[in-house]
Motif scaffolding. Structure first.
Motif, PDB file in Angstrom:
ATOM      1  N   ARG A  23       0.885  -1.367   0.101  1.00 30.61           N
ATOM      2  CA  ARG A  23       0.011   0.113  -0.151  1.00 30.61           C
ATOM      3  C   ARG A  23       0.792   1.315   0.106  1.00 30.61           C
ATOM      4  O   ARG A  23       1.756   1.325   0.741  1.00 30.61           O
ATOM      5  CB  ARG A  23      -0.797  -0.133   1.295  1.00 30.61           C
ATOM      6  CG  ARG A  23      -2.008   0.945   1.246  1.00 30.61           C
ATOM      7  CD  ARG A  23      -3.090   0.628   2.462  1.00 30.61           C
ATOM      8  NE  ARG A  23      -4.109   1.458   2.420  1.00 30.61           N
ATOM      9  CZ  ARG A  23      -4.876   1.447   1.771  1.00 30.61           C
ATOM     10  NH1 ARG A  23      -5.298   0.479   1.005  1.00 30.61           N
ATOM     11  NH2 ARG A  23      -6.410   2.459   1.818  1.00 30.61           N
TER      12      ARG A  23
ATOM     13  N   SER B 176       2.335   4.670   0.685  1.00 29.55           N
ATOM     14  CA  SER B 176       2.433   5.678   2.034  1.00 29.55           C
ATOM     15  C   SER B 176       1.879   6.863   1.470  1.00 29.55           C
ATOM     16  O   SER B 176       1.903   7.553   0.507  1.00 29.55           O
ATOM     17  CB  SER B 176       3.806   5.637   2.798  1.00 29.55           C
ATOM     18  OG  SER B 176       4.708   6.182   1.719  1.00 29.55           O
ATOM     19  N   LYS B 177       1.643   7.898   2.587  1.00 24.08           N
ATOM     20  CA  LYS B 177       1.208   9.217   2.235  1.00 24.08           C
ATOM     21  C   LYS B 177       2.145  10.011   1.782  1.00 24.08           C
ATOM     22  O   LYS B 177       3.469   9.895   2.289  1.00 24.08           O
ATOM     23  CB  LYS B 177       0.361   9.700   3.635  1.00 24.08           C
ATOM     24  CG  LYS B 177      -0.226  11.119   3.326  1.00 24.08           C
ATOM     25  CD  LYS B 177      -0.939  11.663   4.374  1.00 24.08           C
ATOM     26  CE  LYS B 177      -1.505  13.027   4.327  1.00 24.08           C
ATOM     27  NZ  LYS B 177      -2.511  13.108   3.395  1.00 24.08           N
TER      28      LYS B 177
ATOM     29  N   ASP C 256      -1.479   7.993  -6.990  1.00 22.64           N
ATOM     30  CA  ASP C 256      -1.132   7.965  -5.425  1.00 22.64           C
ATOM     31  C   ASP C 256      -1.414   9.244  -4.702  1.00 22.64           C
ATOM     32  O   ASP C 256      -1.959   9.146  -3.478  1.00 22.64           O
ATOM     33  CB  ASP C 256       0.241   7.326  -4.968  1.00 22.64           C
ATOM     34  CG  ASP C 256       0.484   5.978  -5.415  1.00 22.64           C
ATOM     35  OD1 ASP C 256      -0.800   5.279  -5.600  1.00 22.64           O
ATOM     36  OD2 ASP C 256       1.688   5.322  -5.635  1.00 22.64           O
ATOM     37  N   VAL C 257      -0.753  10.167  -5.347  1.00 26.11           N
ATOM     38  CA  VAL C 257      -0.732  11.630  -4.612  1.00 26.11           C
ATOM     39  C   VAL C 257      -2.248  12.312  -4.738  1.00 26.11           C
ATOM     40  O   VAL C 257      -2.653  12.705  -3.724  1.00 26.11           O
ATOM     41  CB  VAL C 257       0.131  12.425  -5.544  1.00 26.11           C
ATOM     42  CG1 VAL C 257      -0.122  13.985  -5.208  1.00 26.11           C
ATOM     43  CG2 VAL C 257       1.587  11.926  -5.284  1.00 26.11           C
TER      44      VAL C 257
ATOM     45  N   ALA D  73      -4.467  10.534  -2.157  1.00 22.10           N
ATOM     46  CA  ALA D  73      -3.957  11.183  -0.637  1.00 22.10           C
ATOM     47  C   ALA D  73      -3.791  12.409  -0.268  1.00 22.10           C
ATOM     48  O   ALA D  73      -3.731  12.852   0.798  1.00 22.10           O
ATOM     49  CB  ALA D  73      -2.657  10.254  -0.182  1.00 22.10           C
TER      50      ALA D  73
ATOM     51  N   ASP E 113      -4.317  16.403   0.822  1.00 25.57           N
ATOM     52  CA  ASP E 113      -5.378  17.045   1.599  1.00 25.57           C
ATOM     53  C   ASP E 113      -6.101  18.053   0.652  1.00 25.57           C
ATOM     54  O   ASP E 113      -7.455  18.257   1.186  1.00 25.57           O
ATOM     55  CB  ASP E 113      -4.648  17.700   2.602  1.00 25.57           C
ATOM     56  CG  ASP E 113      -3.758  16.966   3.498  1.00 25.57           C
ATOM     57  OD1 ASP E 113      -4.290  16.028   3.969  1.00 25.57           O
ATOM     58  OD2 ASP E 113      -2.582  17.214   3.820  1.00 25.57           O
TER      59      ASP E 113
ATOM     60  N   ARG F  89     -11.381  13.732  -3.437  1.00 25.86           N
ATOM     61  CA  ARG F  89     -10.695  14.358  -2.589  1.00 25.86           C
ATOM     62  C   ARG F  89     -10.983  15.796  -2.681  1.00 25.86           C
ATOM     63  O   ARG F  89     -11.744  16.381  -3.567  1.00 25.86           O
ATOM     64  CB  ARG F  89      -9.041  14.272  -2.965  1.00 25.86           C
ATOM     65  CG  ARG F  89      -8.261  13.034  -2.885  1.00 25.86           C
ATOM     66  CD  ARG F  89      -8.771  12.403  -1.318  1.00 25.86           C
ATOM     67  NE  ARG F  89      -8.127  13.240  -0.121  1.00 25.86           N
ATOM     68  CZ  ARG F  89      -8.576  13.125   0.936  1.00 25.86           C
ATOM     69  NH1 ARG F  89      -9.364  12.218   1.390  1.00 25.86           N
ATOM     70  NH2 ARG F  89      -8.071  13.447   1.863  1.00 25.86           N
TER      71      ARG F  89
ATOM     72  N   VAL G  28      -0.561  18.437   2.249  1.00 29.09           N
ATOM     73  CA  VAL G  28      -0.289  17.743   0.968  1.00 29.09           C
ATOM     74  C   VAL G  28      -1.138  18.439   0.036  1.00 29.09           C
ATOM     75  O   VAL G  28      -2.345  18.218   0.016  1.00 29.09           O
ATOM     76  CB  VAL G  28      -0.192  16.265   1.169  1.00 29.09           C
ATOM     77  CG1 VAL G  28      -0.037  15.716  -0.132  1.00 29.09           C
ATOM     78  CG2 VAL G  28       0.853  15.727   2.175  1.00 29.09           C
TER      79      VAL G  28
END
Length: 313
Positions: free
Chosen positions: A32, A34-35, A59-60, A63, A65, A86, A112
């Motif tokens: 998985r 990672s952030k 991925d980005v 995740a 914000d 998101r 992020v």
């Protein structure tokens, strides 16, 4: 890209992927993801085909914000296609000065944040430049996730020299200003790449032909989509075609070949010499002979030889 003739040979033991970590995406074997770390992430998005997005980008985007984008409707559609959800914030020419301080404040607090354009690589003809400048000045980490670019896609399809090129964005909309800008670019010994609206395309090509002469050029549209099209002709021929056919559909990129160095030699004369050589020799040998005869860069002549060979019946 070919190495120079005097370049040392690379050892076969060298592994270009050595030291690289798995992406962590699905099917990568890395588990998985990672952030991503705090900071501003410049994320390239597809220019047409939604599958032209990298695993890192997904991925980005999954995740972040906050995702800062030109048009939330466009980015929402991309997120929906890939099953991502998101928060989105619009950031464009009309509101950039107002919302930029808020974005920078959140970055300073460790958020992020991903910056995307409607299509392609951020900062290329969009307002992201000022945000990156201010983020760097504030000591905020900025990183890039490279990917799709209409500029590079069109350049690689144009069958024109790629060893040196200049991206000049959009030309002025008015003919007088457009011709003045083209005149400034005329001596540049590089392939020229422009973005253009479909409605102005015929007029832009006509002005380019008037200022630059009958240089080889290409008009690329609907890149990576079902009806992708690249027309490769001289500027005057392309101008005549689009004047008669009317504005094409889709986004448009115009690629124009560099000026010839041959004094008094026209494009037609160079093409005729190439075609004569191609009748009994391969493109490399033909290009070498014609380049020497006309005192032209061999790479430029070779690219033209390949284009002529591809267009031959």
């Amino acid at each position: 890209m070919p190495l120079p003739e005097d370049a040392p040979e690379l050892s076969p033991a060298l592994d270009p992927w050595e030291g690289l970590e798995p992406s962590g995406g699905q099917g990568s074997g890395g588990g998985r993801p990672s952030k991503p770390g705090p900071g501003l992430h410049l994320v390239a998005t597809p220019i047409g085909n939604a599958r032209d997005i990298t695993l890192r980008a997904l991925d980005v985007l999954a995740a972040a914000d906050l995702i800062v984008c030109e048009d939330t409707r466009v980015t929402s559609r991309l997120m929906q296609i890939h099953g991502l959800h998101r928060p989105l914030m619009p950031y464009h020419d009309h509101n950039a000065a107002k919302v930029r301080p808020e974005i920078l404040a959140r970055l300073a607090q460790g958020a992020v944040i991903a910056l995307v354009s409607d299509a392609g690589t951020p900062l290329v003809s969009d307002p992201g430049y000022r945000l990156v400048v201010d983020a760097v000045a504030a000591g905020i980490k900025v990183t890039t996730l490279p990917g799709a670019s209409s500029v590079l896609a069109a350049l690689t399809l144009a069958a024109l020299p790629t060893d040196r090129f200049l991206f000049a964005g959009f030309l002025p909309p008015k003919s007088a200003a457009r011709r003045e800008t083209l005149g400034e670019l005329a001596p540049v010994r590089a392939t020229l790449v422009f973005l253009e609206s479909a409605q102005r395309l015929a007029d832009m090509l006509a002005d380019a032909a008037a200022v630059l002469g009958p240089r080889p050029a290409a008009v690329a549209r609907e890149l990576t989509k079902l009806f992708e099209e690249v027309r490769r002709e001289t500027l005057d021929s392309l101008a005549a075609h689009y004047a008669a056919a009317g504005p094409p559909k889709g986004e448009v990129v115009v690629v124009i070949g560099p000026p010839t160095e041959a004094a008094g030699a026209s494009e037609a004369e160079i093409d005729a010499a190439l075609q004569a050589e191609l009748a009994h020799a391969g493109p490399s040998a033909a290009a070498a002979k014609v380049a020497a005869a006309f005192n032209l860069p061999r790479r430029q002549v070779y690219a033209r030889a390949m284009a002529l060979k591809a267009a031959a019946p």
